[in-house]
Design a protein around this motif. Structure first.
Motif, short mmCIF file in Angstrom:
data_model
loop_
_atom_site.label_atom_id
_atom_site.label_comp_id
_atom_site.label_asym_id
_atom_site.label_seq_id
_atom_site.Cartn_x
_atom_site.Cartn_y
_atom_site.Cartn_z
N HIS A 124 51.24 37.94 29.05
CA HIS A 124 50.50 36.69 29.24
C HIS A 124 49.14 36.92 29.87
N ARG A 125 49.02 38.00 30.62
CA ARG A 125 47.75 38.31 31.29
C ARG A 125 47.46 39.80 31.13
N VAL A 126 46.32 40.10 30.51
CA VAL A 126 45.93 41.49 30.29
C VAL A 126 44.52 41.68 30.83
N THR A 127 44.38 42.64 31.74
CA THR A 127 43.09 42.92 32.36
C THR A 127 42.73 44.38 32.14
N LEU A 128 41.51 44.60 31.65
CA LEU A 128 41.02 45.96 31.43
C LEU A 128 39.99 46.28 32.51
N TYR A 129 40.05 47.51 33.05
CA TYR A 129 39.19 47.91 34.15
C TYR A 129 38.29 49.07 33.75
N SER A 130 36.98 48.89 34.00
CA SER A 130 35.99 49.93 33.77
C SER A 130 35.49 50.44 35.12
N ASN A 131 35.33 51.75 35.26
CA ASN A 131 34.85 52.29 36.54
C ASN A 131 33.33 52.25 36.64
N THR A 132 32.67 51.81 35.57
CA THR A 132 31.22 51.65 35.59
C THR A 132 30.87 50.21 35.21
N ASN A 133 29.64 50.01 34.84
CA ASN A 133 29.19 48.70 34.38
C ASN A 133 29.22 48.61 32.87
N ASN A 134 29.73 49.66 32.23
CA ASN A 134 29.68 49.76 30.77
C ASN A 134 31.05 49.61 30.13
N VAL A 135 31.05 49.27 28.85
CA VAL A 135 32.26 49.22 28.03
C VAL A 135 32.01 50.09 26.81
N THR A 136 32.87 51.07 26.57
CA THR A 136 32.63 52.03 25.49
C THR A 136 33.19 51.59 24.15
N ALA A 137 34.05 50.60 24.11
CA ALA A 137 34.60 50.11 22.85
C ALA A 137 33.51 49.45 22.02
N SER A 138 33.75 49.35 20.72
CA SER A 138 32.79 48.70 19.84
C SER A 138 32.67 47.22 20.21
N SER A 139 31.51 46.66 19.93
CA SER A 139 31.27 45.26 20.27
C SER A 139 32.25 44.34 19.56
N GLU A 140 32.66 44.71 18.33
CA GLU A 140 33.61 43.88 17.60
C GLU A 140 34.97 43.86 18.29
N GLY B 54 41.96 36.49 24.87
CA GLY B 54 42.36 36.18 26.24
C GLY B 54 42.35 37.33 27.21
N CYS B 55 41.91 38.52 26.78
CA CYS B 55 41.83 39.66 27.70
C CYS B 55 40.63 39.50 28.62
N GLU B 56 40.76 40.02 29.83
CA GLU B 56 39.66 40.01 30.79
C GLU B 56 39.21 41.43 31.05
N ILE B 57 37.89 41.64 31.09
CA ILE B 57 37.33 42.95 31.39
C ILE B 57 36.65 42.90 32.75
N VAL B 58 37.07 43.77 33.65
CA VAL B 58 36.52 43.83 35.00
C VAL B 58 35.77 45.15 35.16
N ARG B 59 34.51 45.08 35.52
CA ARG B 59 33.68 46.27 35.65
C ARG B 59 33.57 46.72 37.10
N GLY B 60 33.23 48.01 37.24
CA GLY B 60 33.00 48.55 38.58
C GLY B 60 34.25 48.75 39.41
#
Length: 406
Positions: free
Chosen positions: A262-278, A287-293
């Motif tokens: 029901h809740r999925v959160t992805l964490y990046s250790n930088t300010n960037n996301v390496t996955a494709s924009s699509e 409904g996924c949340e991306i948290v940077r830093g």
């Protein structure tokens, strides 16, 4: 669908210097020529052109990073919407596969072993069989397809389409040996002893890269590449934390939502996301949340522990906050890239790797053992299907030259 692709084809300007082909596509698909044949209702010719250039065209049309490749370099996109060649390519390629008739040259007496049946291995098997070689594919898993079957979710790439390629290889006379590990009971030396004239390695990167932190052996922790092999066998729970923001991480996130999370959160250790924009767009839309830093430093029974990054005005990490962030969740999935397994290297004298464990290859994609060639992730690290095909095409020409065939 037909109306849509016809409209898209009619929008193509037929550029003489087509950047979609020259700059955008790693295998330089002749896009204007394909579209022109399509507009002339020459479907067979268009499909043949796509397949001969890239046997994986039906797959690439679905899962390529089109916004950064062909469509991202379309001149129509400068002031409006680019021509959606992916839709045109998918329509033509699927139609071509429905009508596929094997075309094979006379046997040339050469024998080729293909280790791994992912996109690079399938490409080599098809092309070498078409050239008249006797080809055997060795696959460690029970079904052929490699990452196409065991690493890309069904909602992105149907298993039915992957199975089409098994049928194509069989129709060309390719012998398949599933559930067979080269580097186990058999090794590369055995293959040469048994008469193979060259060996192609396309074994991918199936060993998850672990982090230098404690807690990765806990029961609530999984590795992304392992989870995608059989997500039905794993219950991730309702609240999932994913360490990593690459394409595999996005596939894990979207798969988890389809399997009860029901809740999925992805964490990046930088300010960037390496996955494709699509892929990022789809993940966030679902409904996924991306948290940077957020730099993970440990995984506890309750969930991951992060230190929070401090960024400068350019978005670079310049330090970390003193207070740690303890996140509570049901499961943690680590998806921070993959490495090759080392069975082939350990069982083959002279087969060299670089400091990342990737096979060293020359400009013809031949390894440090004469007659052994490699392409795809095992030689480049994790990349896309179309990059694997591009590398396979280089290896094919190298293998033909090595064996002395046209």
């Amino acid at each position: 669908m037909a109306i849509h692709v016809v409209e898209e084809a009619n929008r193509c300007l037929g550029c003489k210097r087509a950047m979609c082909q020259i700059k955008g596509c790693p295998v330089h698909t002749p896009i204007p020529e394909v579209i022109n044949l399509f507009k002339e209702r020459k479907m067979d010719e268009a499909g043949t052109l796509l397949f001969e250039n890239n046997p994986m065209s039906a797959v690439c049309s679905l899962i390529c990073n089109h916004s950064n490749q062909c469509e991202g370099n379309c001149i129509q996109g400068r002031k409006g919407n680019p021509v959606h060649f992916s839709s045109i390519e998918s329509y033509i390629s699927r139609t071509y596969l429905d009508r596929y008739t094997p075309k094979r040259a006379e046997p040339n007496g050469k024998s080729v072993a293909v280790i791994g049946s992912g996109p690079a291995g399938i490409t080599v098997a098809i092309k070498m069989a078409e050239a008249g070689c006797d080809v055997t594919v060795f696959e460690q898993k029970a079904e052929v397809g490699g990452v196409l079957r065991y690493g890309i979710p069904e909602f992105r790439l149907s298993k039915e389409l992957v199975s089409r390629y098994r049928d194509i290889m069989v129709s060309l006379g390719v012998r398949l040996r599933p559930s067979t590990t080269i580097g186990g009971a058999l090794n590369i030396d055995d293959l040469f002893r048994d008469g193979y004239d060259s060996v192609f390695v396309g074994t991918g990167t199936w060993r998850a890269r672990k982090l230098d932190i404690r807690g990765q052996g806990r029961g609530n922790v999984f590795f992304g590449i392992d989870y995608l092999v059989d997500p039905d066998s794993v219950d991730l729970g309702r609240d999932v934390a994913i360490i990593g923001v690459g394409n595999v991480a996005m596939d894990v996130a979207r798969t988890a939502l389809r399997h009860g999370a029901h809740r999925v959160t992805l964490y990046s250790n930088t300010n960037n996301v390496t996955a494709s924009s699509e892929e990022v767009e789809y993940a966030e839309l679902e409904g996924c949340e991306i948290v940077r830093g957020k730099d993970v430093i440990a995984i506890e029974k309750e969930g991951p522990v992060f230190r929070t990054a401090i960024f400068d005005e350019d978005g670079n990490v310049v330090g970390y906050e003193d207070e740690l962030d303890h996140v509570s969740c049901d499961t943690v999935v680590i998806a921070v890239s993959q490495l090759p397994k080392d069975k082939l290297v350990l069982t083959t004298d002279g087969l060299a790797t670089n400091d990342r464990g990737l096979l060293e290859v020359d400009e013809k994609n031949m390894c440090t053992v004469p007659g052994v060639f490699a392409a795809g992730d095992v030689a480049t690290g994790p990349r896309t299907v179309v990059h694997a095909v591009a590398g396979a095409k280089v290896a094919i020409e190298g293998m033909k030259e090595y064996m002395g065939i046209a």
